[in-house]
Each structure stands twice: as structure tokens, then as C-alpha cells.
Design a protein around this motif. Structure first.
Motif, PDB file in Angstrom:
ATOM      1  N   PHE A   1     -18.674  31.066  91.533  1.00 43.90           N
ATOM      2  CA  PHE A   1     -17.302  30.903  91.067  1.00 43.90           C
ATOM      3  C   PHE A   1     -16.738  32.211  90.517  1.00 43.90           C
ATOM      4  CE2 PHE A   1     -19.173  26.579  90.064  1.00 43.90           C
ATOM      5  CZ  PHE A   1     -18.673  25.984  91.213  1.00 43.90           C
ATOM      6  N   ARG A   2     -15.478  32.462  90.852  1.00 42.50           N
ATOM      7  CA  ARG A   2     -14.743  33.580  90.258  1.00 42.50           C
ATOM      8  C   ARG A   2     -14.073  33.090  88.976  1.00 42.50           C
ATOM      9  NH1 ARG A   2     -10.360  34.622  93.299  1.00 42.50           N
ATOM     10  NH2 ARG A   2      -9.996  36.561  92.149  1.00 42.50           N
ATOM     11  N   ARG A   3     -13.922  34.005  88.027  1.00 46.08           N
ATOM     12  CA  ARG A   3     -13.316  33.644  86.744  1.00 46.08           C
ATOM     13  C   ARG A   3     -12.261  34.671  86.347  1.00 46.08           C
ATOM     14  NH1 ARG A   3     -16.313  29.740  83.916  1.00 46.08           N
ATOM     15  NH2 ARG A   3     -18.328  29.264  84.894  1.00 46.08           N
ATOM     16  N   ASP A   4     -11.287  34.193  85.554  1.00 43.53           N
ATOM     17  CA  ASP A   4     -10.313  35.119  85.004  1.00 43.53           C
ATOM     18  C   ASP A   4     -10.841  35.690  83.691  1.00 43.53           C
ATOM     19  OD1 ASP A   4      -9.992  33.134  83.102  1.00 43.53           O
ATOM     20  OD2 ASP A   4      -8.011  32.510  83.789  1.00 43.53           O
ATOM     21  N   ARG A   5     -10.037  36.478  83.022  1.00 41.69           N
ATOM     22  CA  ARG A   5     -10.505  37.146  81.805  1.00 41.69           C
ATOM     23  C   ARG A   5     -10.813  36.155  80.692  1.00 41.69           C
ATOM     24  NH1 ARG A   5      -6.680  42.566  81.196  1.00 41.69           N
ATOM     25  NH2 ARG A   5      -7.438  43.620  83.101  1.00 41.69           N
ATOM     26  N   ALA A   6     -10.154  35.001  80.722  1.00 40.29           N
ATOM     27  CA  ALA A   6     -10.400  33.987  79.692  1.00 40.29           C
ATOM     28  C   ALA A   6     -11.656  33.174  79.979  1.00 40.29           C
ATOM     29  CB  ALA A   6      -9.196  33.054  79.580  1.00 40.29           C
ATOM     30  N   GLY A   7     -12.227  33.368  81.171  1.00 42.27           N
ATOM     31  CA  GLY A   7     -13.433  32.630  81.530  1.00 42.27           C
ATOM     32  C   GLY A   7     -13.176  31.379  82.334  1.00 42.27           C
ATOM     33  N   ASP A   8     -11.896  31.096  82.624  1.00 40.38           N
ATOM     34  CA  ASP A   8     -11.586  29.931  83.448  1.00 40.38           C
ATOM     35  C   ASP A   8     -11.834  30.241  84.917  1.00 40.38           C
ATOM     36  OD1 ASP A   8     -10.830  28.117  81.434  1.00 40.38           O
ATOM     37  OD2 ASP A   8      -8.862  29.052  81.256  1.00 40.38           O
ATOM     38  N   LEU A   9     -11.959  29.185  85.710  1.00 35.91           N
ATOM     39  CA  LEU A   9     -12.341  29.325  87.109  1.00 35.91           C
ATOM     40  C   LEU A   9     -11.126  29.578  87.996  1.00 35.91           C
ATOM     41  CD1 LEU A   9     -14.721  26.267  86.951  1.00 35.91           C
ATOM     42  CD2 LEU A   9     -15.477  28.626  87.200  1.00 35.91           C
ATOM     43  N   LEU A  10     -11.331  30.338  89.069  1.00 35.74           N
ATOM     44  CA  LEU A  10     -10.260  30.690  90.002  1.00 35.74           C
ATOM     45  C   LEU A  10     -10.581  30.168  91.395  1.00 35.74           C
ATOM     46  CD1 LEU A  10      -9.665  34.406  88.904  1.00 35.74           C
ATOM     47  CD2 LEU A  10      -8.285  32.412  88.289  1.00 35.74           C
ATOM     48  N   PHE A  11      -9.629  29.453  91.975  1.00 36.42           N
ATOM     49  CA  PHE A  11      -9.794  28.923  93.330  1.00 36.42           C
ATOM     50  C   PHE A  11      -8.537  29.195  94.141  1.00 36.42           C
ATOM     51  CE2 PHE A  11     -12.439  26.117  90.647  1.00 36.42           C
ATOM     52  CZ  PHE A  11     -13.670  26.284  91.278  1.00 36.42           C
ATOM     53  N   LYS A  12      -8.684  29.160  95.458  1.00 34.30           N
ATOM     54  CA  LYS A  12      -7.535  29.324  96.346  1.00 34.30           C
ATOM     55  C   LYS A  12      -7.112  27.969  96.869  1.00 34.30           C
ATOM     56  CE  LYS A  12      -7.410  32.710  99.316  1.00 34.30           C
ATOM     57  NZ  LYS A  12      -7.641  33.544 100.539  1.00 34.30           N
ATOM     58  N   SER A  13      -5.820  27.677  96.753  1.00 34.15           N
ATOM     59  CA  SER A  13      -5.299  26.403  97.237  1.00 34.15           C
ATOM     60  C   SER A  13      -5.379  26.330  98.752  1.00 34.15           C
ATOM     61  CB  SER A  13      -3.841  26.219  96.803  1.00 34.15           C
ATOM     62  OG  SER A  13      -3.245  25.125  97.488  1.00 34.15           O
ATOM     63  N   PRO A  14      -5.910  25.218  99.311  1.00 35.54           N
ATOM     64  CA  PRO A  14      -5.954  25.070 100.768  1.00 35.54           C
ATOM     65  C   PRO A  14      -4.573  24.770 101.353  1.00 35.54           C
ATOM     66  CG  PRO A  14      -6.734  23.072  99.714  1.00 35.54           C
ATOM     67  CD  PRO A  14      -6.516  24.074  98.618  1.00 35.54           C
ATOM     68  N   LEU A  15      -3.600  24.465 100.490  1.00 34.67           N
ATOM     69  CA  LEU A  15      -2.263  24.096 100.963  1.00 34.67           C
ATOM     70  C   LEU A  15      -1.346  25.295 101.128  1.00 34.67           C
ATOM     71  CD1 LEU A  15      -1.665  20.859  98.839  1.00 34.67           C
ATOM     72  CD2 LEU A  15      -2.564  21.058 101.165  1.00 34.67           C
ATOM     73  N   ASP A  16      -1.364  26.226 100.157  1.00 36.05           N
ATOM     74  CA  ASP A  16      -0.455  27.375 100.257  1.00 36.05           C
ATOM     75  C   ASP A  16      -1.147  28.719 100.052  1.00 36.05           C
ATOM     76  OD1 ASP A  16      -0.907  27.466  97.509  1.00 36.05           O
ATOM     77  OD2 ASP A  16       1.047  26.618  96.987  1.00 36.05           O
ATOM     78  N   GLY A  17      -2.479  28.701  99.847  1.00 36.68           N
ATOM     79  CA  GLY A  17      -3.221  29.945  99.708  1.00 36.68           C
ATOM     80  C   GLY A  17      -3.094  30.624  98.360  1.00 36.68           C
ATOM     81  N   LYS A  18      -2.346  30.033  97.431  1.00 39.57           N
ATOM     82  CA  LYS A  18      -2.142  30.647  96.132  1.00 39.57           C
ATOM     83  C   LYS A  18      -3.366  30.470  95.229  1.00 39.57           C
ATOM     84  CE  LYS A  18       2.908  30.188  96.075  1.00 39.57           C
ATOM     85  NZ  LYS A  18       4.082  29.618  95.364  1.00 39.57           N
ATOM     86  N   GLN A  19      -3.515  31.401  94.298  1.00 40.34           N
ATOM     87  CA  GLN A  19      -4.629  31.329  93.348  1.00 40.34           C
ATOM     88  C   GLN A  19      -4.331  30.295  92.276  1.00 40.34           C
ATOM     89  OE1 GLN A  19      -7.078  34.886  91.962  1.00 40.34           O
ATOM     90  NE2 GLN A  19      -5.765  34.568  90.191  1.00 40.34           N
TER      91      GLN A  19
END
Length: 323
Positions: free
Chosen positions: A293-311
């Protein structure tokens, strides 16, 4: 003090619950708890933002994915799951879909040839009488070349609903069951499943719930029992971020460990896909046992939307001290 969310259990399922055991997994799914009174900022009443993508029909038609649409036929259920992501609809129940709402839905579906499948959900669609359900399915088929998929927990909560209508399965092209624990597979459930499977394929989507089925052993047992009665274990959903549902949630890493454990114990075709519904209505993603899993600076998880490709940022509650 208990949750204001109404407690409802069928007589059939009541007999399966061991009320002498405060940790009974079946009771945990149906009996109200003080834990439901605790809510957090990242939780909401509509965790997958169905209201944002509803298309007419009084909010009952949801067209999120290009090739399929969801039709909420009713707000009624045979029992009330404490973890349900639509449980807040219970506070403003409108009953079954009206003729006007259904006409609006048909008009929308007819005008969108990209829709190839209609998913009947709710509430539980089998709360609707056979005659009305038959009429609805017939009109849907008249509106286009559509597959009809039913989502239901009736075979678990009240299998007699299917047993008393043995030809019910002929209305659908596929049925998605909602079985979360191996003890829910009763002889009556098996009888109902045999009747449904005579007409269409059956699949299962379970929700991964803390204190209910959060072990490799239980998911293995569930998958084996489902497969033995002709049901494909299709999906294992992470708990949605619904208000008052945090006590059912597990870290994503724990879910990955569970799936990895299954890979060493049962054939791959019996292992359900681990599914995460992204917040904000941004779609479902599959989590493998080994993905990092990728994380942001706050430690939350980052995913790519399968619908529009946005983070999309997915909150990781388990990195904080509240647990």
C-alpha cells in the motif's frame, strides 16, 4: 443505552443465535450493541455515496458502472444486519418501489443501451411478493437485452421464502447470496440453494467482520461449505465506513494475511476476491494478498479509482491510538 437502529431478527435465525454467548458471531451480526453508539469523522450514513450517482426513480436507480445499474426495489429486509452500509435508510423507509419510480427507472434504462445488467437490491428484493417481482423482471427484460442479477440474504434469514416458491430462480440470470459465517449454511439453506441453482448460477459475497469471520479457518470453512452446495465464493468485502460500524472493521493488512493463509489451504477457485469499496463512490478495487500500500504524509492509504483514475485517500484508523 442501545443504538436507535431497529433490531429485527427472523424466528428462523433467532434459533441459530447462541444468546448465552456474548461473543457469538451470529449474534454479533444481528444484536444491537453499545459499540454502535461510537462514531468517527470519517464515517457517514452513505459511505459509498449512492445518493451522488442515483439516476431518477426517487434515488432507487444507481448507475455507477457503465455496463450495469443497481435498482433498489424495496427498503424492507427480513432482518437487520448491524454492519449494513444502507442501515441508515431504515430511518426513512419508503417501502417498495412505486409504479412511478419504476417507470422512471425503465425509461432511463431504455435510453442507455450501455447497461447490460440490472442488479436487484434493497433492502432485500425477495421481500416483494412473487407476482410483483415477476412483473418487474418481465418489464425489465422488455426494456432491453438485459441480464438480471438478484442480491439476497433470504436463504440465510428465511429459507422458506424460496422453498415455498420453488420456481423463483427462473426469474434471474444469477443470484448473489450474502453468507458471512459457516453456521449460516443450514439444511434449510441448502434446500433453498438447490431450488435456486436449478435455474441460474449462485455466487456469494461475504463481509469481513471482526469477531465474526476474521480468521483463515472460518473463511476456509465457509468457502468449503458454500462450494459443496453449489455456491461460488466470489467476494470478501472489507467493511464500509458506515456510521457506528468501526467495531466490525479490520486493518487491510490483517485481511491480506487471511487471504494469504487461504492460498496454502484451499484451491484458488474457492478463495473469494478481497474487495475494498473506495469512499466517495469511487468504485471497487481488488486487494491481493501481496500488494503493497502507498500512503500519504499523514499515513493514510492511497488508491486509484477504477472509475476515473483519480487518487483516493482511504483513512487508516488502525495507525492511531484509539485502537
Amino acid at each position: 443505552m442501545k443504538s436507535s437502529f431497529q433490531e429485527k431478527i427472523t424466528p428462523f435465525y433467532e434459533c441459530l443465535i447462541d444468546r448465552s454467548n456474548p461473543d457469538d458471531p451470529l449474534g454479533r451480526m444481528l444484536l444491537s450493541s453499545n459499540e454502535e453508539l461510537v462514531s468517527f469523522p470519517d464515517e457517514c450514513e452513505d459511505p459509498i455515496s449512492e445518493a451522488l450517482v442515483a439516476k431518477s426513480a426517487g434515488g432507487r436507480l444507481i448507475h455507477r458502472y457503465k455496463d450495469r445499474a443497481l435498482l433498489l426495489l424495496t427498503d424492507s429486509c427480513p432482518a437487520h444486519c448491524r454492519f449494513c452500509f444502507r442501515k441508515c435508510r431504515n430511518s426513512y423507509r419508503r417501502g417498495d418501489i412505486s409504479e412511478c419510480e419504476f417507470s422512471e427507472a425503465l425509461e432511463y434504462i431504455s435510453g442507455h443501451s450501455c447497461i447490460r445488467e440490472i442488479i436487484l437490491s434493497g433492502g432485500d428484493p425477495l421481500s416483494i411478493p412473487d407476482e410483483r417481482l415477476t412483473e418487474i423482471c418481465a418489464k425489465l427484460r422488455e426494456s432491453g437485452d438485459l441480464r438480471i442479477r438478484l442480491h439476497s440474504r433470504y436463504p440465510v434469514y428465511d429459507p422458506e421464502r424460496i422453498i415455498s416458491s420453488p420456481k423463483l430462480g427462473a426469474l434471474f440470470d444469477a443470484v448473489m447470496l450474502h453468507v458471512n459465517h459457516s453456521r449460516e449454511i443450514t439444511p434449510e439453506f441448502e434446500q433453498a440453494v438447490r431450488l435456486l441453482s436449478a435455474s441460474c448460477p449462485l455466487f456469494n459475497q461475504a463481509v469481513l467482520l471482526k469477531g465474526v469471520n476474521d480468521s483463515t479457518e472460518e473463511i476456509e470453512n465457509l468457502s468449503r461449505k458454500l462450494f459443496a452446495v453449489g455456491v461460488t465464493p466470489a467476494y470478501l468485502h472489507m467493511m464500509d465506513l458506515v456510521t457506528g460500524g468501526r467495531h466490525f472493521m479490520l486493518p487491510l493488512e490483517k485481511a491480506q494475511e487471511l487471504i494469504a493463509g487461504l492460498e496454502a489451504r484451499i484451491p484458488l477457485f474457492m478463495i473469494p476476491k478481497l474487495i475494498l469499496e473506495l469512499p466517495g463512490g469511487k468504485g471497487k478495487i481488488t486487494l491481493s494478498a501481496n500488494c503493497e500500500f502507498r500512503r500519504d504524509r499523514a499515513g493514510d492509504l492511497l488508491f486509484k479509482s477504477p472509475l476515473d483514475g483519480k487518487q483516493i485517500v482511504y483513512p487508516d484508523f488502525f495507525r492511531s491510538q484509539i485502537f
